[in-house]
Design a protein around this motif. Structure first.
Motif, PDB file in Angstrom:
ATOM      1  N   UNK A   8       0.859  -1.178   0.000  1.00 25.79           N
ATOM      2  CA  UNK A   8       0.000   0.000   0.000  1.00 25.79           C
ATOM      3  C   UNK A   8       0.902   1.236   0.000  1.00 25.79           C
ATOM      4  N   UNK A   9       0.995   1.882  -1.145  1.00 27.49           N
ATOM      5  CA  UNK A   9       1.810   3.089  -1.276  1.00 27.49           C
ATOM      6  C   UNK A   9       0.959   4.302  -0.928  1.00 27.49           C
ATOM      7  N   UNK A  10       1.313   5.026   0.137  1.00 29.35           N
ATOM      8  CA  UNK A  10       0.539   6.217   0.480  1.00 29.35           C
ATOM      9  C   UNK A  10       0.847   7.358  -0.494  1.00 29.35           C
ATOM     10  N   UNK A  11      -0.057   8.288  -0.583  1.00 25.27           N
ATOM     11  CA  UNK A  11       0.192   9.509  -1.339  1.00 25.27           C
ATOM     12  C   UNK A  11       1.110  10.362  -0.470  1.00 25.27           C
ATOM     13  N   UNK A  16       3.010  11.564   5.471  1.00 29.44           N
ATOM     14  CA  UNK A  16       4.448  11.419   5.688  1.00 29.44           C
ATOM     15  C   UNK A  16       4.781   9.934   5.787  1.00 29.44           C
ATOM     16  N   UNK A  17       5.957   9.534   5.314  1.00 31.23           N
ATOM     17  CA  UNK A  17       6.335   8.126   5.445  1.00 31.23           C
ATOM     18  C   UNK A  17       6.242   7.618   6.893  1.00 31.23           C
ATOM     19  N   UNK A  18       6.545   8.475   7.851  1.00 33.42           N
ATOM     20  CA  UNK A  18       6.474   8.051   9.252  1.00 33.42           C
ATOM     21  C   UNK A  18       5.050   7.799   9.722  1.00 33.42           C
ATOM     22  N   UNK A  45      -2.001  -1.260  -3.333  1.00 27.45           N
ATOM     23  CA  UNK A  45      -2.516  -0.341  -4.343  1.00 27.45           C
ATOM     24  C   UNK A  45      -1.446   0.057  -5.354  1.00 27.45           C
ATOM     25  N   UNK A  46      -0.438  -0.775  -5.518  1.00 27.54           N
ATOM     26  CA  UNK A  46       0.686  -0.384  -6.371  1.00 27.54           C
ATOM     27  C   UNK A  46       0.524  -0.748  -7.837  1.00 27.54           C
ATOM     28  N   UNK A  51      -2.878   4.606 -10.070  1.00 27.14           N
ATOM     29  CA  UNK A  51      -2.159   5.876 -10.055  1.00 27.14           C
ATOM     30  C   UNK A  51      -2.220   6.539 -11.441  1.00 27.14           C
ATOM     31  N   UNK A  52      -3.400   6.892 -11.918  1.00 29.85           N
ATOM     32  CA  UNK A  52      -3.552   7.408 -13.286  1.00 29.85           C
ATOM     33  C   UNK A  52      -2.840   8.732 -13.540  1.00 29.85           C
ATOM     34  N   UNK A  53      -2.574   9.514 -12.501  1.00 28.73           N
ATOM     35  CA  UNK A  53      -1.927  10.805 -12.689  1.00 28.73           C
ATOM     36  C   UNK A  53      -0.414  10.760 -12.484  1.00 28.73           C
ATOM     37  N   UNK A  54       0.121   9.586 -12.195  1.00 26.65           N
ATOM     38  CA  UNK A  54       1.566   9.529 -11.972  1.00 26.65           C
ATOM     39  C   UNK A  54       2.298   9.877 -13.254  1.00 26.65           C
ATOM     40  N   UNK A  55       3.373  10.589 -13.090  1.00 24.25           N
ATOM     41  CA  UNK A  55       4.154  11.031 -14.244  1.00 24.25           C
ATOM     42  C   UNK A  55       3.590  12.272 -14.908  1.00 24.25           C
ATOM     43  N   UNK A  56       2.508  12.789 -14.385  1.00 30.78           N
ATOM     44  CA  UNK A  56       1.879  13.952 -15.018  1.00 30.78           C
ATOM     45  C   UNK A  56       2.163  15.266 -14.317  1.00 30.78           C
ATOM     46  N   UNK A  57       3.188  15.303 -13.461  1.00 28.60           N
ATOM     47  CA  UNK A  57       3.480  16.541 -12.736  1.00 28.60           C
ATOM     48  C   UNK A  57       4.159  17.549 -13.602  1.00 28.60           C
TER      49      UNK A  57
END
Length: 57
Positions: A8-11, A16-18, A45-46, A51-57
Motif C-alpha cells: 500500500x503506497x501512500x500519497x 508522511x512516510x512516518x 494499491x501499487x 495511479x492514473x496521474x503519476x508522471x503527469x506533474x
C-alpha cells in the motif's frame, strides 16, 4: 531480506512516510531482521491503474 511484489503506497503529498503503516513496518523489519514485523492490514494499491496521474506533474 524481504521482497515485496505489492504494497500500500501512500500519497506522499498527503501522508508522511512516518505516518504510513507500510514504511513503519519495513523500518521495524530492517532494524530487527524479524520478517514477522511486516504484517500489513491495508490493501495493496501499487498496480499502475491505481495511479492514473503519476508522471503527469
Amino acid at each position: 531480506m524481504l521482497r515485496l511484489e505489492e504494497w500500500h503506497q501512500p500519497d506522499l503529498f498527503e501522508t508522511k512516510p512516518s505516518q504510513s503503516e507500510v514504511y513503519r513496518q519495513l523500518a521495524e523489519v530492517l532494524a530487527t531482521a524479524d520478517l514477522s514485523k511486516y504484517h500489513p492490514s491495508e490493501e495493496p494499491n501499487t498496480h499502475w491503474t491505481n495511479w492514473p496521474d503519476s508522471g503527469g506533474l
